[in-house]
Design an enzyme around this catalytic site. Sequence first.
Site, PDB file in Angstrom:
ATOM      1  N   CYS A  10      -4.828   9.510  -4.204  1.00  0.00           N
ATOM      2  CA  CYS A  10      -5.411   9.225  -2.891  1.00  0.00           C
ATOM      3  C   CYS A  10      -6.526  10.234  -2.620  1.00  0.00           C
ATOM      4  O   CYS A  10      -6.273  11.439  -2.598  1.00  0.00           O
ATOM      5  CB  CYS A  10      -4.380   9.296  -1.772  1.00  0.00           C
ATOM      6  SG  CYS A  10      -5.203   9.046  -0.163  1.00  0.00           S
ATOM      7  N   LYS A  46       0.868  -1.176   0.000  1.00  0.00           N
ATOM      8  CA  LYS A  46       0.000   0.000   0.000  1.00  0.00           C
ATOM      9  C   LYS A  46       0.908   1.231   0.000  1.00  0.00           C
ATOM     10  O   LYS A  46       2.107   1.126   0.193  1.00  0.00           O
ATOM     11  CB  LYS A  46      -0.947  -0.024   1.219  1.00  0.00           C
ATOM     12  CG  LYS A  46      -2.273  -0.733   0.876  1.00  0.00           C
ATOM     13  CD  LYS A  46      -3.267  -0.779   2.018  1.00  0.00           C
ATOM     14  CE  LYS A  46      -3.694   0.582   2.544  1.00  0.00           C
ATOM     15  NZ  LYS A  46      -4.428   1.410   1.540  1.00  0.00           N
TER      16      LYS A  46
END
Length: 286
Positions: free
Chosen positions: A104, A20
């Site tokens: 994001c 991640k």
Amino acid sequence: MMLEELESIGKSKSGAILSKSCTLEPRSGNPEPRYSALPFGSINSMGIPNLGYKKYAEFSPKLKQFGKPYIVSVSGMTFEDNVTIVKELSAISEIDFLELNLSCPNLIGKPQVGYDFEQSKILLEKVFSVCKKPLGIKLPPYFDFIHFEQMATVLNQSPLAFVTCINSLGNGLAIDIESETALIKPKGGFGGIGGKYVKPTALANVRKFYELLNKNISIIGVGGIKNGSDVFEFLLCGSTAVQIGTTLVEEGVQCFERIENELRGVMERKGYSSVEDVIGKLKIKK
Ligand code: HRO
């Protein structure tokens, strides 16, 4: 992401180990609850919890032992952080690829870089001037043909190894009607939507970039993959590989073997012996 989580992906049937996203400094992320499963997917506002990029470099010799590509996702909090992290990680021999996350949706007060085409162009130019490794980017979903074309023009000017479509669909809202409360806490309950809700958008993004990008840029598909037929659809649209998000969280690393077997079944039933014969071959009704 902890070393143990990455190692369990190493031991699984996944084709690669992808971390991640990481930042310059360690982050604990947004307050909990920050992830919730939904009837057809998930909502999250994790806020990039991670150990800081240096740890993902330290993990690399251990993770290389699994004999698959190790890819580190980079999501710096600033332009300069991204440049520093890419420069440093691209010098680590056991890291095979970098994925720069331009999408994001969960940082308070920070826009998604991928929705600013000029800023994306400037960042890519700078990042490629310091990067010694194959690098791809993770994009947010686009919804307008003009935006696809504008982004593709920027991407076609960069020596990108791959483009990953799509990150979660930003700033959705999910509600529990009994308590009349948003399901997650950060940002007033707003978070990125993943899973089946986003699959048609993900397929469309893969397809559009397959049409628009230079053929030497590979496309990695992600968004709502739960079974082998889903992967088959992404291949038809032009993906050469896929990522699994919500299904991995909900089912664990066994999902990779199950989905691979299911894909094999779909291909056999349809008479295909190689994914090369499927990739990009979507037909359009005449
Ligand atoms: O950590 C997150 O909140 C997060 C990231 Cl970095 C991302 O790229 N996509 C997402 O849905 N959540």
